[in-house]
Design a protein around this motif. Structure first.
Motif, PDB file in Angstrom:
ATOM      1  N   LYS A  66      42.315  32.724  35.537  1.00  0.00           N
ATOM      2  CA  LYS A  66      42.591  34.154  35.523  1.00  0.00           C
ATOM      3  C   LYS A  66      41.745  34.866  36.576  1.00  0.00           C
ATOM      4  CE  LYS A  66      43.797  34.258  30.603  1.00  0.00           C
ATOM      5  NZ  LYS A  66      43.464  34.818  29.264  1.00  0.00           N
ATOM      6  N   ILE A  67      42.326  35.917  37.194  1.00  0.00           N
ATOM      7  CA  ILE A  67      41.626  36.666  38.239  1.00  0.00           C
ATOM      8  C   ILE A  67      41.867  38.155  38.052  1.00  0.00           C
ATOM      9  CG2 ILE A  67      41.711  34.809  39.952  1.00  0.00           C
ATOM     10  CD1 ILE A  67      44.099  36.231  41.234  1.00  0.00           C
ATOM     11  N   ILE A  68      40.945  38.950  38.591  1.00  0.00           N
ATOM     12  CA  ILE A  68      41.110  40.396  38.625  1.00  0.00           C
ATOM     13  C   ILE A  68      40.650  40.883  39.989  1.00  0.00           C
ATOM     14  CG2 ILE A  68      38.831  40.935  37.647  1.00  0.00           C
ATOM     15  CD1 ILE A  68      40.248  43.273  36.147  1.00  0.00           C
ATOM     16  N   GLY A  69      41.394  41.843  40.559  1.00  0.00           N
ATOM     17  CA  GLY A  69      41.064  42.364  41.874  1.00  0.00           C
ATOM     18  C   GLY A  69      40.492  43.760  41.799  1.00  0.00           C
ATOM     19  N   VAL A  70      40.545  44.466  42.930  1.00  0.00           N
ATOM     20  CA  VAL A  70      40.031  45.833  43.008  1.00  0.00           C
ATOM     21  C   VAL A  70      41.055  46.702  43.714  1.00  0.00           C
ATOM     22  CG1 VAL A  70      37.597  45.192  42.970  1.00  0.00           C
ATOM     23  CG2 VAL A  70      38.808  45.264  45.150  1.00  0.00           C
ATOM     24  N   PRO A  71      41.174  47.973  43.309  1.00  0.00           N
ATOM     25  CA  PRO A  71      42.086  48.880  44.013  1.00  0.00           C
ATOM     26  C   PRO A  71      41.607  49.136  45.439  1.00  0.00           C
ATOM     27  CG  PRO A  71      41.411  49.785  41.883  1.00  0.00           C
ATOM     28  CD  PRO A  71      40.511  48.647  42.173  1.00  0.00           C
ATOM     29  N   THR A  72      42.538  49.351  46.348  1.00  0.00           N
ATOM     30  CA  THR A  72      42.165  49.790  47.688  1.00  0.00           C
ATOM     31  C   THR A  72      41.693  51.241  47.626  1.00  0.00           C
ATOM     32  OG1 THR A  72      44.456  50.428  48.131  1.00  0.00           O
ATOM     33  CG2 THR A  72      43.777  48.210  48.802  1.00  0.00           C
ATOM     34  N   ASP A  73      41.159  51.731  48.727  1.00  0.00           N
ATOM     35  CA  ASP A  73      40.561  53.065  48.728  1.00  0.00           C
ATOM     36  C   ASP A  73      41.540  54.149  48.302  1.00  0.00           C
ATOM     37  OD1 ASP A  73      38.159  52.009  49.509  1.00  0.00           O
ATOM     38  OD2 ASP A  73      38.430  52.457  51.633  1.00  0.00           O
ATOM     39  N   THR A  74      42.805  54.009  48.691  1.00  0.00           N
ATOM     40  CA  THR A  74      43.787  55.038  48.350  1.00  0.00           C
ATOM     41  C   THR A  74      44.491  54.757  47.025  1.00  0.00           C
ATOM     42  OG1 THR A  74      45.616  53.925  49.481  1.00  0.00           O
ATOM     43  CG2 THR A  74      44.232  55.412  50.792  1.00  0.00           C
ATOM     44  N   GLY A  75      44.264  53.573  46.455  1.00  0.00           N
ATOM     45  CA  GLY A  75      44.949  53.218  45.221  1.00  0.00           C
ATOM     46  C   GLY A  75      46.396  52.826  45.421  1.00  0.00           C
ATOM     47  N   CYS A  76      46.808  52.629  46.670  1.00  0.00           N
ATOM     48  CA  CYS A  76      48.195  52.235  46.945  1.00  0.00           C
ATOM     49  C   CYS A  76      48.428  50.746  46.727  1.00  0.00           C
ATOM     50  CB  CYS A  76      48.577  52.605  48.374  1.00  0.00           C
ATOM     51  SG  CYS A  76      48.943  54.362  48.581  1.00  0.00           S
ATOM     52  N   ALA A  77      47.388  50.001  46.511  1.00  0.00           N
ATOM     53  CA  ALA A  77      47.529  48.559  46.320  1.00  0.00           C
ATOM     54  C   ALA A  77      46.296  48.043  45.604  1.00  0.00           C
ATOM     55  CB  ALA A  77      47.698  47.853  47.662  1.00  0.00           C
ATOM     56  N   ILE A  78      46.398  46.820  45.128  1.00  0.00           N
ATOM     57  CA  ILE A  78      45.242  46.079  44.626  1.00  0.00           C
ATOM     58  C   ILE A  78      45.011  44.926  45.588  1.00  0.00           C
ATOM     59  CG2 ILE A  78      44.337  44.655  42.758  1.00  0.00           C
ATOM     60  CD1 ILE A  78      46.002  46.326  40.846  1.00  0.00           C
TER      61      ILE A  78
ATOM     62  N   VAL B 108      42.248  22.974  43.821  1.00  0.00           N
ATOM     63  CA  VAL B 108      41.138  23.737  43.242  1.00  0.00           C
ATOM     64  C   VAL B 108      40.845  23.249  41.826  1.00  0.00           C
ATOM     65  CG1 VAL B 108      40.389  26.038  42.504  1.00  0.00           C
ATOM     66  CG2 VAL B 108      41.737  25.773  44.593  1.00  0.00           C
ATOM     67  N   GLU B 109      39.563  23.172  41.483  1.00  0.00           N
ATOM     68  CA  GLU B 109      39.180  22.889  40.104  1.00  0.00           C
ATOM     69  C   GLU B 109      39.388  24.157  39.271  1.00  0.00           C
ATOM     70  OE1 GLU B 109      38.067  20.257  38.375  1.00  0.00           O
ATOM     71  OE2 GLU B 109      38.344  18.912  40.098  1.00  0.00           O
ATOM     72  N   PRO B 110      40.116  24.093  38.163  1.00  0.00           N
ATOM     73  CA  PRO B 110      40.320  25.297  37.335  1.00  0.00           C
ATOM     74  C   PRO B 110      39.006  25.845  36.815  1.00  0.00           C
ATOM     75  CG  PRO B 110      41.855  23.542  36.717  1.00  0.00           C
ATOM     76  CD  PRO B 110      40.843  22.915  37.639  1.00  0.00           C
ATOM     77  N   TRP B 111      38.977  27.162  36.563  1.00  0.00           N
ATOM     78  CA  TRP B 111      37.792  27.807  36.007  1.00  0.00           C
ATOM     79  C   TRP B 111      38.135  28.444  34.667  1.00  0.00           C
ATOM     80  CZ3 TRP B 111      40.008  29.525  40.682  1.00  0.00           C
ATOM     81  CH2 TRP B 111      40.777  30.686  40.573  1.00  0.00           C
ATOM     82  N   LYS B 112      37.091  28.743  33.909  1.00  0.00           N
ATOM     83  CA  LYS B 112      37.266  29.417  32.624  1.00  0.00           C
ATOM     84  C   LYS B 112      36.911  30.894  32.783  1.00  0.00           C
ATOM     85  CE  LYS B 112      36.237  25.272  29.893  1.00  0.00           C
ATOM     86  NZ  LYS B 112      35.352  24.677  28.849  1.00  0.00           N
ATOM     87  N   GLY B 113      37.450  31.712  31.915  1.00  0.00           N
ATOM     88  CA  GLY B 113      37.181  33.137  31.984  1.00  0.00           C
ATOM     89  C   GLY B 113      37.969  33.799  33.094  1.00  0.00           C
ATOM     90  N   VAL B 114      37.558  35.036  33.434  1.00  0.00           N
ATOM     91  CA  VAL B 114      38.244  35.822  34.459  1.00  0.00           C
ATOM     92  C   VAL B 114      37.370  35.857  35.716  1.00  0.00           C
ATOM     93  CG1 VAL B 114      39.201  38.065  35.082  1.00  0.00           C
ATOM     94  CG2 VAL B 114      39.398  37.233  32.726  1.00  0.00           C
ATOM     95  N   ARG B 115      37.912  35.396  36.807  1.00  0.00           N
ATOM     96  CA  ARG B 115      37.192  35.389  38.081  1.00  0.00           C
ATOM     97  C   ARG B 115      37.358  36.751  38.760  1.00  0.00           C
ATOM     98  NH1 ARG B 115      36.058  30.785  41.753  1.00  0.00           N
ATOM     99  NH2 ARG B 115      35.497  31.648  43.794  1.00  0.00           N
ATOM    100  N   LYS B 116      36.268  37.400  39.103  1.00  0.00           N
ATOM    101  CA  LYS B 116      36.328  38.690  39.776  1.00  0.00           C
ATOM    102  C   LYS B 116      36.527  38.463  41.276  1.00  0.00           C
ATOM    103  CE  LYS B 116      33.483  41.252  36.469  1.00  0.00           C
ATOM    104  NZ  LYS B 116      32.256  42.079  36.288  1.00  0.00           N
ATOM    105  N   CYS B 117      37.660  38.905  41.781  1.00  0.00           N
ATOM    106  CA  CYS B 117      37.989  38.715  43.199  1.00  0.00           C
ATOM    107  C   CYS B 117      37.748  40.024  43.934  1.00  0.00           C
ATOM    108  CB  CYS B 117      39.434  38.247  43.340  1.00  0.00           C
ATOM    109  SG  CYS B 117      39.727  36.624  42.615  1.00  0.00           S
ATOM    110  N   GLU B 118      36.473  40.361  44.083  1.00  0.00           N
ATOM    111  CA  GLU B 118      36.082  41.639  44.662  1.00  0.00           C
ATOM    112  C   GLU B 118      35.274  41.481  45.945  1.00  0.00           C
ATOM    113  OE1 GLU B 118      33.968  43.336  41.425  1.00  0.00           O
ATOM    114  OE2 GLU B 118      32.284  41.922  41.551  1.00  0.00           O
ATOM    115  N   LYS B 119      35.121  40.239  46.415  1.00  0.00           N
ATOM    116  CA  LYS B 119      34.361  39.979  47.625  1.00  0.00           C
ATOM    117  C   LYS B 119      35.085  38.934  48.455  1.00  0.00           C
ATOM    118  CE  LYS B 119      29.921  38.137  49.219  1.00  0.00           C
ATOM    119  NZ  LYS B 119      28.627  37.509  48.820  1.00  0.00           N
TER     120      LYS B 119
END
Length: 462
Positions: free
Chosen positions: A30-42, A65-76
């Motif tokens: 599982k992954i989660i991203g971040v909104p762009t500056d204008t919020g027009c996309a993630i 890729v080796e699977p991971w547990k939990g939610v990976r923060k894709c912010e960098k």
């Protein structure tokens, strides 16, 4: 100009809900991203698409890729491939890399996704996968001129990737060929690109993308990469369209090196360094790669470029022009072009036009050919330095326009430049949607055929 401003301010129906930032589930976790500056996309930054190619995996094809547990923060953003520091005295440093060198590592197989429809698996938006240039020895997928927000505003998903470069990605060696049962060596960076394509095919639906509508595009070495991929027997069913910017065509100025020649060079390079076995070479710290290459260059009386794509016998089974003449490239729509002041503009023009005419002769859809002729405006006086006021439509100059990132440049762009960028982003995204750059509100673009060898001029208008 009014149209350009409205486009910049507007978000699509998909992008209007992008700020919700949903958790997505892909094959590795599982992954989660971040909104762009204008919020027009993630944007989902630094998603691993293959296992780290380190240790015993150095100079091997990418592994899952080796699977991971939990939610990976894709912010960098993930690290770029190993490469040298940017020369702060160079023009290209001043133009594209003034925000500094990125983090670099052998562990570099990461990609980034900008989407206006995250979590909407039924959206099936077109996808564009970008392959950066840099002579197969430099660059990365999150350079300051690259961004996916302008594409997202047009309901197109952008994916950018890092892939192995230089010593890590394009070293061919007799011992590596022997280890591979004689099936060739080198092109590890191209195999990374193939792995990224396969990842997109498997996972992009979670981001709102259509796995059956993937356009691959690239510039310079990235353009060479695109032509290699569309000429490979391994990419069937993965690519629906392709754009080749300043680096492809028929008998173009950039081509694959013979494997035997590349293997000989790299064998000499490592022998000079006193490392003659794969065990020794794989144990060499990546921080020493520059030293190894520099010593070899000095032994040859100057700088050398020992790493390039090659006919490895698996991903590339024959030279690119030979593949084209035999009809071995994918039968898909193409855009191809060059810049007025490119590295070899006349050679690139000839290569692009002749390639389109060959497609027509083979009964395939001819290409849309362009020439980017806008001579970029200069920097403000207070930012000028000796040697950095280069203008003209130089190699890579179109990138600010293609990605809609003029505001990140220090050049004195005008309202007409903004309009040109809007037009180019529209051409590129229209092509991703339908296989034609044409659409309402922009000048018509004809394909290049024998009876009308049309080249679309991309420049500002009054």
């Amino acid at each position: 100009m009014k149209k350009a401003i409205l486009s910049i301010l507007a978000c699509t129906a998909f992008a209007a809900v992008a700020a919700e930032t949903p958790v997505l589930e892909i094959e590795s976790g599982k992954i989660i991203g971040v909104p762009t500056d204008t919020g027009c996309a993630i944007v989902y930054k630094g998603i691993p698409y293959a296992a780290p190619p380190v240790g015993n995996l150095r100079w091997r094809k990418p592994r899952p890729v080796e699977p991971w547990k939990g939610v990976r923060k894709c912010e960098k953003f993930g690290p770029a491939s190993m490469q040298g520091d940017q020369d702060k005295r160079s023009f290209y440093y001043r133009e594209f890399f003034s925000d500094g060198d990125p983090e670099r590592s052998e562990d570099c197989l990461y990609l980034n996704v900008w989407t206006p429809a995250a979590g909407s698996s039924s959206a099936r938006l077109p996808v564009m996968l970008w392959i950066h240039g840099g002579a197969f020895s430099g660059g990365f997928g999150h350079e300051m001129e690259f961004d996916g927000e302008a594409f997202a505003r047009r309901d197109v998903i952008l994916v950018t990737i890092n892939y192995r470069l230089g010593m890590c990605g394009f070293m061919a060696h007799p011992q590596l060929t022997a280890e591979n049962d004689g099936n060739g060596s080198g092109n590890y960076g191209l195999f990374d690109q193939l792995a990224a394509l396969q990842w997109v095919k498997k996972n992009i639906r979670a981001f709102g993308g259509d796995p059956d509508n993937i356009t691959v595009f690239g510039q310079s070495a990235g353009a060479c990469s695109v032509q290699a991929l569309i000429s490979s027997p391994l990419t069937a069913g993965l690519i629906s369209k392709a754009i080749i910017q300043s680096g492809g065509g028929l008998n173009g100025p950039l081509a694959a090196m013979p494997r035997a020649e590349l293997e000989k060079v790299n064998e000499e390079l490592w022998n000079l360094a006193g490392m003659t076995t794969l065990e020794e070479m794989r144990a060499c710290p990546p921080e020493r790669f520059g030293e190894v290459v520099s010593a070899y260059g000095k032994s040859k009386g100057g700088s050398v470029h020992p790493f390039w794509m090659t006919v490895d016998g698996e991903l590339l089974t024959r030279p690119l022009t030979e593949a084209a003449l035999a009809g071995g490239q994918l039968d898909i729509p193409y855009m191809i072009g060059y810049n007025k002041n490119d590295m070899s503009p006349e050679a690139m023009k000839k290569a692009a036009v002749n390639w389109s005419l060959l497609l027509e002769k083979q009964g395939r859809t001819p290409a849309y050919v362009y020439a980017f002729t806008r001579e970029l405006p200069s920097y403000p006086d207070e930012l000028k330095m000796e040697g950095d006021d280069k203008t003209g439509a130089f190699h890579s100059a179109e990138l600010w326009y293609v990605f809609g990132t003029l505001k990140r440049s220090r050049r004195q762009f005008t309202a007409a430049d903004c309009d040109l960028s809007e037009r180019m982003v529209t051409y590129w995204t229209n092509f991703a949607k339908s296989g034609s750059p044409n659409g309402d509100g922009i000048p018509a673009w004809k394909p290049c055929v024998n009876e009308d060898r049309h080249i679309q001029i991309l420049d500002v208008t009054d």
